[in-house]
Scaffold this motif. Sequence first.
Motif, PDB file in Angstrom:
ATOM      1  N   ALA A 117       0.832  -1.202   0.000  1.00 41.48           N
ATOM      2  CA  ALA A 117       0.000   0.000   0.000  1.00 41.48           C
ATOM      3  C   ALA A 117       0.869   1.255   0.000  1.00 41.48           C
ATOM      4  O   ALA A 117       0.599   2.227  -0.724  1.00 41.48           O
ATOM      5  CB  ALA A 117      -0.927  -0.013   1.215  1.00 41.48           C
ATOM      6  N   GLU A 118       1.936   1.208   0.794  1.00 37.40           N
ATOM      7  CA  GLU A 118       2.835   2.368   0.893  1.00 37.40           C
ATOM      8  C   GLU A 118       3.507   2.646  -0.463  1.00 37.40           C
ATOM      9  O   GLU A 118       3.556   3.794  -0.921  1.00 37.40           O
ATOM     10  CB  GLU A 118       3.889   2.045   1.957  1.00 37.40           C
ATOM     11  CG  GLU A 118       5.009   3.046   2.103  1.00 37.40           C
ATOM     12  CD  GLU A 118       6.242   2.401   2.745  1.00 37.40           C
ATOM     13  OE1 GLU A 118       6.090   1.599   3.696  1.00 37.40           O
ATOM     14  OE2 GLU A 118       7.357   2.699   2.270  1.00 37.40           O
ATOM     15  N   LEU A 119       3.960   1.584  -1.111  1.00 34.08           N
ATOM     16  CA  LEU A 119       4.655   1.771  -2.398  1.00 34.08           C
ATOM     17  C   LEU A 119       3.687   2.190  -3.503  1.00 34.08           C
ATOM     18  O   LEU A 119       4.022   3.000  -4.357  1.00 34.08           O
ATOM     19  CB  LEU A 119       5.406   0.490  -2.788  1.00 34.08           C
ATOM     20  CG  LEU A 119       6.671   0.241  -1.977  1.00 34.08           C
ATOM     21  CD1 LEU A 119       7.196  -1.172  -2.192  1.00 34.08           C
ATOM     22  CD2 LEU A 119       7.755   1.263  -2.330  1.00 34.08           C
ATOM     23  N   LEU A 120       2.471   1.630  -3.469  1.00 34.16           N
ATOM     24  CA  LEU A 120       1.477   2.029  -4.475  1.00 34.16           C
ATOM     25  C   LEU A 120       1.175   3.513  -4.340  1.00 34.16           C
ATOM     26  O   LEU A 120       1.059   4.232  -5.335  1.00 34.16           O
ATOM     27  CB  LEU A 120       0.205   1.190  -4.323  1.00 34.16           C
ATOM     28  CG  LEU A 120       0.346  -0.263  -4.790  1.00 34.16           C
ATOM     29  CD1 LEU A 120      -0.764  -1.137  -4.212  1.00 34.16           C
ATOM     30  CD2 LEU A 120       0.352  -0.346  -6.319  1.00 34.16           C
ATOM     31  N   ALA A 121       1.075   3.988  -3.108  1.00 35.24           N
ATOM     32  CA  ALA A 121       0.811   5.410  -2.890  1.00 35.24           C
ATOM     33  C   ALA A 121       1.994   6.243  -3.357  1.00 35.24           C
ATOM     34  O   ALA A 121       1.828   7.256  -4.044  1.00 35.24           O
ATOM     35  CB  ALA A 121       0.533   5.665  -1.408  1.00 35.24           C
ATOM     36  N   THR A 126      -2.274   4.034  -6.428  1.00 34.22           N
ATOM     37  CA  THR A 126      -3.313   3.581  -5.507  1.00 34.22           C
ATOM     38  C   THR A 126      -4.627   3.299  -6.243  1.00 34.22           C
ATOM     39  O   THR A 126      -5.277   2.278  -6.007  1.00 34.22           O
ATOM     40  CB  THR A 126      -3.539   4.615  -4.388  1.00 34.22           C
ATOM     41  OG1 THR A 126      -2.289   4.828  -3.742  1.00 34.22           O
ATOM     42  CG2 THR A 126      -4.559   4.140  -3.380  1.00 34.22           C
ATOM     43  N   ASP A 127      -4.984   4.185  -7.183  1.00 25.11           N
ATOM     44  CA  ASP A 127      -6.244   3.998  -7.909  1.00 25.11           C
ATOM     45  C   ASP A 127      -6.236   2.733  -8.763  1.00 25.11           C
ATOM     46  O   ASP A 127      -7.290   2.175  -9.059  1.00 25.11           O
ATOM     47  CB  ASP A 127      -6.522   5.211  -8.823  1.00 25.11           C
ATOM     48  CG  ASP A 127      -6.868   6.446  -7.996  1.00 25.11           C
ATOM     49  OD1 ASP A 127      -7.130   6.289  -6.779  1.00 25.11           O
ATOM     50  OD2 ASP A 127      -6.847   7.556  -8.562  1.00 25.11           O
ATOM     51  N   ALA A 128      -5.053   2.326  -9.177  1.00 23.28           N
ATOM     52  CA  ALA A 128      -4.945   1.157 -10.054  1.00 23.28           C
ATOM     53  C   ALA A 128      -4.569  -0.109  -9.289  1.00 23.28           C
ATOM     54  O   ALA A 128      -4.372  -1.165  -9.892  1.00 23.28           O
ATOM     55  CB  ALA A 128      -3.907   1.431 -11.136  1.00 23.28           C
ATOM     56  N   ALA A 129      -4.508   0.016  -7.963  1.00 24.85           N
ATOM     57  CA  ALA A 129      -3.999  -1.086  -7.134  1.00 24.85           C
ATOM     58  C   ALA A 129      -4.721  -2.410  -7.382  1.00 24.85           C
ATOM     59  O   ALA A 129      -4.104  -3.466  -7.422  1.00 24.85           O
ATOM     60  CB  ALA A 129      -4.110  -0.706  -5.654  1.00 24.85           C
ATOM     61  N   ALA A 130      -6.050  -2.326  -7.582  1.00 21.23           N
ATOM     62  CA  ALA A 130      -6.835  -3.550  -7.687  1.00 21.23           C
ATOM     63  C   ALA A 130      -7.050  -3.979  -9.137  1.00 21.23           C
ATOM     64  O   ALA A 130      -7.769  -4.937  -9.416  1.00 21.23           O
ATOM     65  CB  ALA A 130      -8.180  -3.340  -6.997  1.00 21.23           C
TER      66      ALA A 130
END
Length: 303
Positions: A117-121, A126-130
Amino acid sequence: MQSAIVVEGLRKTFGRQVVLDGLDLEVRRGEVFALLGPNGAGKTTTINVLTTLVSPDAGSATICGIDVASEPDEIKQRISLTGQAAAVDDVLTGTENLVMLARLSGLSSRAAREKAAELLARFDLTDAAAKRVGTYSGGMRRRLDLALSFVVTPEVLFLDEPTTGLDTRSRRELWDVIRSLADAGTTVFLTTQYLEEADQLADRIAVLDDGRVVATGSAAQLKARIGGDTVELHDAHGELLREVPTDGTVSGLRRALDVLDESGAEGTVTLRRPSLDDVFLTLTGGTAASSRFTAADSEKELA
Ligand SMILES: Nc1ncnc2c1ncn2[C@@H]1O[C@H](COP(=O)(O)OP(=O)(O)OP(=O)(O)O)[C@@H](O)[C@H]1O
Ligand SMILES: [Mg+2]
């Protein structure tokens, strides 16, 4: 203090082509070191040798005192390399890719999810995480690839042209990430074709040309090698009317201004510091390959 990387007399040929021709360099612990050179200079080949992917024909390289050629497994434990794009799985989501690598690196399930989560942010994903990586754009994929290389903090991080393909904002964010890693003690070895990037980011820069290091130093030291500042006089349209070289001292500057004053020409005065582009052109003799690195180019790329 022991050096992070020491390279001596490295040679690599592919067929008849001599790609590394006696490369020497030394990287200090905790510094950001930039290997700067044009296309085909041998930057990626150098990284490939240092990360044990390619074996050299001659010469030696050590990382944290460990010999790259004879102890590749030891080396792999201490380094991380971007361009591990092979590790990106298109069928998995961004989060799943990061969690998987974090788990493989020994993090607990919870720590792995937090890290992801930290790296995605940090890389604006973050919006594309899933979403499945197969649906990502080129830039998103590149950012995920970079995020993967930050899952574990290695002693030495290799980044081969890390900001290629990133927009200005992502590029600046990545610069911040790299600086904060170095501040925390990681040694960063990066390659770049962007003079501005090396200038902004690196503690020291080695200029690579035709498989050899032609100069090493801080951006300021490299600039100093090609002389002092120049006082320029421009007309209202920005056309250069006169230029007077100076030695960088107060009295030298005053003399330069007197020369302009006595010439009677009217206009706006500016002080131009030598750019890394000037350094590169001076050091490499402005060959066809390197002459395309004009100030205008690097400004355009980094604007
Ligand atoms: N596996 C290989 N087989 C044959 N030639 C190679 C191989 N790898 C690299 N070369 C050649 O070696 C030279 C240096 O390549 P290298 O990729 O190290 O340059 P580079 O500085 O990373 O360039 P770029 O800025 O384009 O990434 C090039 O001429 C390239 O074609
Ligand atoms: Mg390359």
